[in-house]
Design an enzyme around this catalytic site. Sequence first.
Site, PDB file in Angstrom:
ATOM      1  N   MET A  25       0.829  -1.196   0.000  1.00 28.76           N
ATOM      2  CA  MET A  25       0.000   0.000   0.000  1.00 28.76           C
ATOM      3  C   MET A  25       0.874   1.261   0.000  1.00 28.76           C
ATOM      4  SD  MET A  25      -3.536  -0.689   2.030  1.00 28.76           S
ATOM      5  CE  MET A  25      -2.913  -0.438   3.687  1.00 28.76           C
TER       6      MET A  25
ATOM      7  N   GLY B  76      11.244  -2.843   5.676  1.00 30.74           N
ATOM      8  CA  GLY B  76      10.555  -4.127   5.674  1.00 30.74           C
ATOM      9  C   GLY B  76      10.047  -4.490   4.294  1.00 30.74           C
ATOM     10  N   HIS B  77       9.412  -3.521   3.626  1.00 26.12           N
ATOM     11  CA  HIS B  77       8.969  -3.754   2.249  1.00 26.12           C
ATOM     12  C   HIS B  77      10.158  -4.090   1.340  1.00 26.12           C
ATOM     13  CE1 HIS B  77       5.629  -0.931   3.556  1.00 26.12           C
ATOM     14  NE2 HIS B  77       4.946  -1.956   3.088  1.00 26.12           N
TER      15      HIS B  77
ATOM     16  N   GLY C  64       4.753  -9.890   4.502  1.00 29.00           N
ATOM     17  CA  GLY C  64       5.547  -9.739   5.712  1.00 29.00           C
ATOM     18  C   GLY C  64       4.935 -10.445   6.912  1.00 29.00           C
TER      19      GLY C  64
ATOM     20  N   LYS D  30       4.900  -9.483   9.887  1.00 32.09           N
ATOM     21  CA  LYS D  30       4.231  -8.574  10.821  1.00 32.09           C
ATOM     22  C   LYS D  30       2.719  -8.688  10.705  1.00 32.09           C
ATOM     23  CE  LYS D  30       3.860  -4.112  10.243  1.00 32.09           C
ATOM     24  NZ  LYS D  30       2.403  -3.885  10.499  1.00 32.09           N
ATOM     25  N   ASP D  31       2.225  -8.892   9.489  1.00 30.01           N
ATOM     26  CA  ASP D  31       0.792  -9.086   9.269  1.00 30.01           C
ATOM     27  C   ASP D  31       0.498 -10.583   9.227  1.00 30.01           C
ATOM     28  OD1 ASP D  31      -0.118  -6.238   8.797  1.00 30.01           O
ATOM     29  OD2 ASP D  31       1.464  -6.407   7.306  1.00 30.01           O
TER      30      ASP D  31
ATOM     31  N   SER E  38       6.680  -0.180  10.317  1.00 31.17           N
ATOM     32  CA  SER E  38       5.321  -0.057   9.814  1.00 31.17           C
ATOM     33  C   SER E  38       5.144   1.313   9.190  1.00 31.17           C
ATOM     34  CB  SER E  38       4.312  -0.229  10.954  1.00 31.17           C
ATOM     35  OG  SER E  38       3.008   0.135  10.541  1.00 31.17           O
ATOM     36  N   SER E  39       4.353   1.375   8.132  1.00 30.32           N
ATOM     37  CA  SER E  39       4.056   2.668   7.514  1.00 30.32           C
ATOM     38  C   SER E  39       3.333   3.587   8.478  1.00 30.32           C
ATOM     39  CB  SER E  39       3.210   2.459   6.255  1.00 30.32           C
ATOM     40  OG  SER E  39       3.893   1.647   5.321  1.00 30.32           O
ATOM     41  N   ARG E  40       2.633   3.016   9.453  1.00 30.90           N
ATOM     42  CA  ARG E  40       1.870   3.830  10.403  1.00 30.90           C
ATOM     43  C   ARG E  40       2.721   4.397  11.529  1.00 30.90           C
ATOM     44  NH1 ARG E  40      -2.252   0.001   8.761  1.00 30.90           N
ATOM     45  NH2 ARG E  40      -4.145   1.114   8.143  1.00 30.90           N
TER      46      ARG E  40
END
Length: 278
Positions: free
Chosen positions: A26, A32-33, A143, A145-146, A181-183
């Site tokens: 996204m 990480g990506h 990933g 993480k999810d 995380s992007s957040r």
Amino acid sequence: MKIVRTVAETRAARAPLGRLGFVPTMGALHDGHMSLIGLARDGCDAVAASIFVNPTQFGPNEDLARYPRPIEADLAKLEAAGVELVFLPTVEIVYPAGFDTRIEVGAIAERLEGAVRPGHFSGVATVVSKLFNIVQPDVAWFGQKDVQQTRVVRQMVRDLDMPVDVRVGPTLREADGLAMSSRNVYLSATDRAQAVALYRGLSAAEAAWAGGQRDAAALRSLIAAQIAATTGVVDYISIAETNTLEELELVPPAGAVISLAVRYGATRLIDNLVLSAR
């Protein structure tokens, strides 16, 4: 690097690429990506990525409108990593007028994130199935993480006989243990300092399990104590069977998945750790 925006363009550009590794994202890319991009190169002739903020996986009170969209920076990172193909569709391309189909994955999508965010995994499964059909990868990377998302996607791929090998890359962490995380960019300085409690809690539970603690409630209490020392608000702390994500009372020697979701202010963070026999 070729950027494509329509289904026809994507399929035409994909055709000559041979065995294709794929990383759906996204955007708001972090290390990480990029680690997944590197993994996708293994055994493949080319790598594709997608950037699409999927509206169907956001609830009505979630952060769709403010989700970070640094598209130029993201494209620069993908180009520097040697990605051959980037699918960059609009909402109208993915969900054209009259679109009226959704995928329901079942029990594994109803727990944890699915219980707190009704409809979330239907949106995830639907968009991932569309991306797989459009990009037509041989291997797709997600990933750790999810963790629940990886299980949902694998269930969908198995049940619908999709010819995609779904693989999972490890969670990358900041130096203090916070999962990338992007957040994370939403966190205030104070919340950012406190958010490391997620990893401290996971690590405390892992150490206790390695030391012989098998009672899931006791392990959850160790994690909760770390969060309680901060301003974090717990959505859930789960200790579940590795594949089905069914909650456990006793953690077997073979291991389990510990996962949690915690809010700091308006920012919701998730993390997990897999307990596994050494």
